[in-house]
Design a protein around this motif. Structure first.
Motif, PDB file in Angstrom:
ATOM      1  N   ARG A  90      46.529 -56.055 -34.187  1.00  0.00           N
ATOM      2  CA  ARG A  90      46.184 -54.656 -34.425  1.00  0.00           C
ATOM      3  C   ARG A  90      47.065 -54.101 -35.541  1.00  0.00           C
ATOM      4  O   ARG A  90      48.292 -54.221 -35.515  1.00  0.00           O
ATOM      5  CB  ARG A  90      46.418 -53.881 -33.130  1.00  0.00           C
ATOM      6  N   THR A  91      46.417 -53.502 -36.496  1.00  0.00           N
ATOM      7  CA  THR A  91      47.135 -52.896 -37.614  1.00  0.00           C
ATOM      8  C   THR A  91      46.772 -51.427 -37.643  1.00  0.00           C
ATOM      9  O   THR A  91      45.603 -51.079 -37.587  1.00  0.00           O
ATOM     10  CB  THR A  91      46.696 -53.524 -38.956  1.00  0.00           C
ATOM     11  N   GLU A  92      47.784 -50.610 -37.691  1.00  0.00           N
ATOM     12  CA  GLU A  92      47.514 -49.169 -37.714  1.00  0.00           C
ATOM     13  C   GLU A  92      48.260 -48.545 -38.879  1.00  0.00           C
ATOM     14  O   GLU A  92      49.462 -48.776 -39.056  1.00  0.00           O
ATOM     15  CB  GLU A  92      47.983 -48.541 -36.395  1.00  0.00           C
ATOM     16  N   TYR A  93      47.541 -47.782 -39.699  1.00  0.00           N
ATOM     17  CA  TYR A  93      48.181 -47.019 -40.775  1.00  0.00           C
ATOM     18  C   TYR A  93      48.108 -45.552 -40.420  1.00  0.00           C
ATOM     19  O   TYR A  93      47.049 -45.048 -40.043  1.00  0.00           O
ATOM     20  CB  TYR A  93      47.429 -47.209 -42.096  1.00  0.00           C
ATOM     21  N   ARG A 129      44.325 -41.657 -40.260  1.00  0.00           N
ATOM     22  CA  ARG A 129      44.698 -42.832 -39.493  1.00  0.00           C
ATOM     23  C   ARG A 129      43.657 -43.918 -39.722  1.00  0.00           C
ATOM     24  O   ARG A 129      42.462 -43.625 -39.789  1.00  0.00           O
ATOM     25  CB  ARG A 129      44.722 -42.478 -38.006  1.00  0.00           C
ATOM     26  N   VAL A 134      42.739 -47.809 -38.181  1.00  0.00           N
ATOM     27  CA  VAL A 134      43.079 -48.867 -37.226  1.00  0.00           C
ATOM     28  C   VAL A 134      42.188 -50.067 -37.480  1.00  0.00           C
ATOM     29  O   VAL A 134      40.971 -49.935 -37.614  1.00  0.00           O
ATOM     30  CB  VAL A 134      42.866 -48.403 -35.763  1.00  0.00           C
ATOM     31  N   ASP A 177      41.526 -53.667 -35.803  1.00  0.00           N
ATOM     32  CA  ASP A 177      41.847 -54.313 -34.540  1.00  0.00           C
ATOM     33  C   ASP A 177      41.016 -55.586 -34.441  1.00  0.00           C
ATOM     34  O   ASP A 177      39.790 -55.521 -34.405  1.00  0.00           O
ATOM     35  CB  ASP A 177      41.474 -53.318 -33.432  1.00  0.00           C
ATOM     36  N   ASN A 193      51.954 -49.857 -38.510  1.00  0.00           N
ATOM     37  CA  ASN A 193      52.384 -50.510 -37.264  1.00  0.00           C
ATOM     38  C   ASN A 193      51.505 -51.729 -37.047  1.00  0.00           C
ATOM     39  O   ASN A 193      50.281 -51.611 -37.067  1.00  0.00           O
ATOM     40  CB  ASN A 193      52.195 -49.582 -36.066  1.00  0.00           C
ATOM     41  N   ARG A 227      43.120 -42.104 -28.585  1.00  0.00           N
ATOM     42  CA  ARG A 227      42.886 -43.507 -28.950  1.00  0.00           C
ATOM     43  C   ARG A 227      41.459 -43.756 -29.426  1.00  0.00           C
ATOM     44  O   ARG A 227      41.024 -44.915 -29.487  1.00  0.00           O
ATOM     45  CB  ARG A 227      43.188 -44.446 -27.786  1.00  0.00           C
ATOM     46  N   ASP A 228      40.722 -42.708 -29.654  1.00  0.00           N
ATOM     47  CA  ASP A 228      39.334 -42.830 -30.148  1.00  0.00           C
ATOM     48  C   ASP A 228      38.434 -43.643 -29.232  1.00  0.00           C
ATOM     49  O   ASP A 228      37.440 -44.222 -29.664  1.00  0.00           O
ATOM     50  CB  ASP A 228      39.313 -43.431 -31.559  1.00  0.00           C
ATOM     51  N   GLU A 236      43.771 -50.383 -24.028  1.00  0.00           N
ATOM     52  CA  GLU A 236      44.451 -51.103 -25.099  1.00  0.00           C
ATOM     53  C   GLU A 236      43.692 -52.394 -25.396  1.00  0.00           C
ATOM     54  O   GLU A 236      43.547 -52.812 -26.532  1.00  0.00           O
ATOM     55  CB  GLU A 236      45.882 -51.410 -24.666  1.00  0.00           C
TER      56      GLU A 236
END
Lengths: 280, 480, 343
Positions: A8-11, A71, A73, A75, A272, B141-142, B440
């Protein structure tokens, strides 16, 4: 081994980003020693995905998010079944003369030359010669180069960046798997051994004993005429067996980077990344 | 022996193959059943029913003044799914729910899929459960659908098809857990040797999912389960789950909104609530916004959600994704957002709002199953081949009057499964509702509710209309 | 803990305790009647009337049985579902309360309560009651005792447990005071009751055996009052119950013993002090009926204050104006207030 990886990459952008376009190389390819049983890429904000196959036969997914967003994401979840490439032992016994046979093979010679981050400069060439010594065994030479780097370089994060070249790492010897891999590629190529950059995951069955297991990892594959590609992990001083999941390969990081993108915006950005690999 | 006279009648049967040989994954069960007499089995069932009544594992029958509780009819012959089949179901559901969640995000934000004309805008915006109040509202968390129960059936060749998604307040998971407990009493020795995967982790996974969506990723959030109250047919399930998770089960009147935050009334005063697992439909959540006459909801709750002070599972407005018209487009969503082909196929669907489809539907009513787009529980349905002329005419008028509200599908096929009947063991039609949790990670409970139509030949499996259930055994992969 | 949950636990315990006490009262009264077979029918009515008055069922009885006779009393008090205060309905209330808080009680508690409810509502019980009412009362008493025993053995000593105990002791104190009062209606004053009637009162409070051991001899007014009102050790005496109530209230609020932070604590403390310093002399001087009446009033105040302090939160009272009250809510509150008014 059946492995499931979650990446998972989150900006997070302090000012909204626009025109964010990205290329994703996170889809494990089918190879003779790896089969993909499940794969899913989720991107938020929701947006249409497309894909193509690049020069290095990597499956590339790409997308663009035009409207402002703060944001992003990315994933990816994959399940693969891996086989041990070294189940029949190490492929020793191939002399350097055998490399002549791939002179004409453009798909191999590509991996014997300089590339953006991998530079065969004289100092590196000299170091490679020293490691090779009198040996005439392609595989054992590559392996010795990897072991040499493991012994002489320190695994430290925060010193190098994604743009650090093999030459820079050769000089200060502190870095991460990407740097170990680039330098090993440079030394192998200096010896004319076709060597490519592989990005992927590493399953750490002993938890904590391996470097790069909870991150996106990288290693080297060398081409052995008549036998194909074999992986060596200089960061862990290990042959690449069924604990490794291949995602993409190329001349260097630039060709194989897992997530690469650009956006319009100002302000700061936080990234992250979490990677986990478990055995099923 | 129980199964000696069993006849598959050449229909796809879960236990027996086309040559009427027992399928390998049912071999152990068959052997066990062969050692049991009818009397022994009957006695075990009787004991079980007593146990269920004593423990109050019941559902309430509506329309009964005294609030009669009944035991959910339970069939003791389990449905068994081998590991490789389950893998397909699991992969397919993860893919499907991921796409549905992305779709919901998109519909309530940029609406790219509508702008790109992959799905006609009018379909979504006219859906009964579309909530314009939530356009441009970010949910934690959408994730919109945290808990999904997707109904699967098996086609004539045995492949699994999605019949419908239940993305609002799916129920039934407590029966999965209770059926398992019951089966352990009927076949205590079989579990170990058969390699049945455990369903015990559901409550922990559900709690993890709820905690994951706490606003601002608050650590140690206060989670509650919001129930319509103990007269609700699924109350047993609500209290069962709350108890398993160790969270409070609250009714609307236990909650109060003050300055945009939600609190519960405790003996110590007001305590702030972060996550609400609500088992109340959107319509009844907040009398200030939705149905004014709702006595179950919490005034001001919607505003608290919009302000991001409390998270709901499932989010408000998910009904637009399990609308039966939207259903027809899920395969396109998977392609659009995930760039993949659907792993699980679905039933071909004709849309009455589309002029061409409508013509076909009206011409073929006696062959089709017509469903109202927003009903569940088997209500508002026409089964063409079994309907009278009057019923067909009635639906023809309904469809013409309100085409958006109807879809039609060819008569689908339900596989059959040996089921205990009064006299003997006969084939009865079954479906399968696995439960998917999206937090998650996306978890699929290895099991699910196998619902069985207890009436011979019937394909209506809903508990409110004469359906029962079976324990569902998902097997571990065979050891090498 | 949720206010509603506390309220339901409290009422669950009260309702089942009430059912048990009613069962014991009926059992003792029916037995007493067997000893007095020669009594005339007029006296029979006089005999049951005080029981119906003490249990607040007189009005309902007259409504349902305008020409009711002594034979109607048993089924009316025990099984009648149109009598909202019958044993069956008490058990139904207890079970409904328990059902809404199932996640807060142990499986064993639920199972026992549910069993008892299924027993009392079954057809077999109906016919058993015709033949042998004593067996039905036995089962109810046993069920309640078992339930409290299971609660003791399976429930953590958290706030929920405290509210259950509060309900139990408040109901028990209330019923003991009422049973003491019943026979007073039958004669001019308490002192004129004969030992058979005192025995019946002792049996209603399950105190006959204890009386023989602790006091001995033929039951007398002084002896019965000493045991049922002032005993420090007998778990159904009013003083014992009030001491428990006082202790529980302080456990719940956390305020030190001897102080108080709400009306319930103040009243419980006051009643306990009175009981600590009084003896049977004061009661007989004042009259048993008046004394018990005062005790019941204080117990009512305590119950009302518990509701106001822990269920109807002060914050809510301020905000009640903007909460559209749900029908269910109103229903529940009405039920509560009705029940409290009757005490």
């Amino acid at each position: 081994m059946k492995l499931r990886a979650h990446h998972r990459t989150e900006y997070l952008y302090s000012q909204p980003a626009r025109s964010n376009s990205n290329e994703i190389r996170l889809q494990p390819p089918h190879t003779p020693w790896q089969s993909r049983s499940f794969w899913l890429l989720k991107v938020l904000p929701a947006t249409p995905l497309r894909h193509y196959v690049d020069l290095h036969r990597n499956g590339v997914h790409h997308f663009e998010i035009g409207e402002p967003h703060s944001r992003l994401v990315i994933d990816a979840t994959s399940t693969v079944i891996t086989l041990n490439r070294y189940a029949d032992g190490e492929p020793a016994g191939i002399p350097f003369s055998a490399l002549e046979t791939c002179r004409e093979d453009a798909e191999v010679t590509l991996y014997q030359k300089d590339s953006r981050y991998v530079r065969i400069d004289p100092a590196i060439w000299r170091a490679a010669i020293d490691v090779k010594g009198e040996s005439d065994d392609v595989y054992l030479t590559a392996k010795a180069i990897g072991e040499h780097l493991y012994d002489t370089c320190r695994y430290v994060s925060g010193i190098t960046t994604v743009n650090t070249t093999s030459t820079e790492f050769f000089q200060n010897r502190h870095g991460v798997c990407q740097d170990f891999t680039h330098l090993m590629l440079a030394m192998c190529r200096a010896m004319d051994i076709p060597a490519r950059y592989v990005s992927g995951y590493l399953y750490d069955h002993r938890r904590g004993s391996l470097r790069g297991a909870h991150q996106s990892h990288a290693w080297v594959e060398v081409h052995l005429p008549g036998h194909g590609w074999f992986g060596l992990d200089p960061t862990n001083r290990r042959p690449v067996d069924d604990h490794y999941v291949t995602l993409a390969s190329g001349r260097d990081y630039d060709d194989a980077s897992p997530v690469k993108g650009s956006f319009m915006g100002s302000g700061s950005r936080v990234m992250n990344v979490t990677v986990s690999v478990e055995e099923l | 022996m129980l199964l000696d006279s069993y006849d598959t009648e050449d229909l796809f049967d879960e236990m027996f193959d086309g040559g009427r040989e027992v399928r390998p994954h049912y071999q152990l069960l068959r052997e066990r059943l062969d050692t049991m007499s009818r009397e022994e089995l009957d006695q075990k069932i009787k004991n079980l029913e007593t146990l269920f009544i004593r423990q109050g594992i019941t559902f309430t029958v509506y329309g009964d003044q005294r609030g009669t509780e009944r035991v959910f009819p339970f069939d003791p012959i389990p449905r068994i799914i081998p590991a490789d089949e389950w893998q397909i179901i699991e992969d397919g559901l993860v893919q499907r729910i991921t796409a549905l969640n992305l779709f919901l995000y998109d519909v309530y934000h940029e609406r790219k899929i509508l702008r790109d004309k992959v799905i006609p805008e009018e379909v979504v915006l006219s859906a009964a459960h579309y909530r314009p109040e939530f356009v441009d509202v970010d949910v934690p968390r959408d994730i919109y659908i945290h808990i999904c129960g997707t109904d699967l059936i098996r086609d004539r060749d045995g492949s699994y098809l999605v019949l419908e998604d239940n993305g609002r307040c799916p129920s039934g998971v407590s029966y999965v857990l209770e059926n398992r407990m019951a089966m352990k009493r009927v076949f205590p020795n079989l579990f170990g040797s058969a390699g049945v995967r455990s369903v015990d982790s559901y409550a922990a996974d559900l709690l993890g999912t709820l905690q994951y969506i706490a606003p601002h990723a608050k650590p140690d959030p206060v989670c509650v389960l919001l129930t319509p109250g103990h007269y609700n047919s699924a109350y047993f399930e609500h209290s069962f789950l709350a108890r398993q998770m160790g969270i409070e089960i609250v009714e609307g009147r236990d909650l109060i909104v003050v300055d945009g935050y939600v609190y519960m009334r405790t003996t110590r005063g007001l305590l702030q609530v972060d996550v609400i697992y609500r088992r109340i439909d959107d319509d009844f959540l907040d009398p200030k916004v939705f149905r004014k006459d709702s006595m179950l909801g919490v005034p001001g709750l919607v505003e608290a959600v919009q302000r991001g002070n409390v998270a709901l599972a499932n989010a408000i407005g998910t009904g637009v994704a399990d609308d039966k018209v939207t259903y027809a487009y899920v395969e396109k969503m998977i392609k659009y957002y995930l760039d993949q082909d659907p792993i699980l196929k679905q039933v071909p669907t004709f849309l009455a709002w589309d002029e061409k489809d409508r013509g076909y539907i009206l011409d073929h009513l006696p062959e089709l199953v017509v469903k109202a787009a927003n009903e569940s529980g088997g209500y508002g349905m026409l089964i063409g081949p079994k309907a009278s002329k009057e019923e067909i005419e009635k639906f023809r008028q309904l469809i013409i009057a309100n085409p958006r509200n109807y879809i039609a599908q060819p008569v689908v096929y339900f596989s059959r499964h040996p089921t205990l009947t009064d006299g003997t063991v006969e084939g009865r039609h079954v479906d399968l509702r696995p439960f998917v949790l999206s937090g998650e990670r996306t978890h699929i409970l290895p099991g699910g509710l196998t619902r069985v139509a207890l009436k011979k030949g019937s394909i209506v499996v809903n508990s409110s209309q004469g359906g029962g259930s079976k324990d569902t055994w998902v097997l571990h992969p065979p050891r090498k | 803990m949720l206010s509603r949950v506390a309220d339901n636990l409290y009422w669950m315990a009260r309702s089942i305790e009430r059912a048990e006490n009613l069962a014991r009262l009926m059992q003792a009264s029916t037995e007493l009647l067997l000893d007095s077979e020669t009594l005339g029918s007029r006296y029979l009515n006089d005999y049951w009337d005080p029981i119906l008055i003490a249990t607040a069922m007189e009005e309902h009885f007259r409504e349902l049985y305008p020409n009711g006779t002594a034979a109607d009393v048993g089924p009316f008090v025990t099984l009648n579902e149109e009598n909202p205060h019958s044993i069956t309905m008490c058990l139904r209330d207890a079970r409904e309360s328990a059902r809404t808080v199932r996640d807060q009680i142990s499986d064993e508690m639920w199972t026992e309560l549910n069993d008892l409810f299924l027993f009392i509502t079954s057809r077999a019980t109906n016919s058993l009651f015709q033949r042998a009412p004593q067996n039905v009362y036995d089962r109810i008493i046993q069920g309640s005792l078992l339930f409290h025993g299971i609660t003791d053995a399976t429930l953590a000593r958290t706030e929920g447990w405290q509210f259950i105990q509060l309900g139990k002791y408040l109901e028990r104190a209330d019923k003991t005071s009422r049973f003491l009062d019943i026979r007073v209606h039958g004669g001019p004053d308490g002192t004129s009751l004969d030992s058979i009637q005192w025995t019946s009162i002792l049996r209603s409070a399950s105190a006959f055996g204890t009386y023989r051991i602790e006091v001995g001899g033929e039951p007398t007014a002084e002896g019965v009052i000493d045991l049922l009102v002032f005993s420090m050790d007998f778990p159904r005496s009013i003083r014992f119950c009030v001491r428990e109530i006082d202790h529980l209230l302080h456990r719940i609020s956390g305020s030190p013993a001897g102080t108080y932070c709400n009306t319930a604590e103040r009243e419980a403390g006051r009643l306990l002090a009175t009981l600590n310093f009084n003896g049977n002399g004061e009661i007989l001087e004042r009259g048993l009926h008046d004394y018990m009446d005062d005790v019941q009033k204080v117990l009512n105040t305590i119950g009302q204050s518990i509701f106001e302090t822990y269920v109807l939160l002060p914050q809510d009272q301020l905000r009640l104006t903007f909460i559209p009250s749900s029908e269910q809510q109103q229903l529940r509150w009405q039920v509560l207030q009705q029940q409290q008014q009757q005490q």
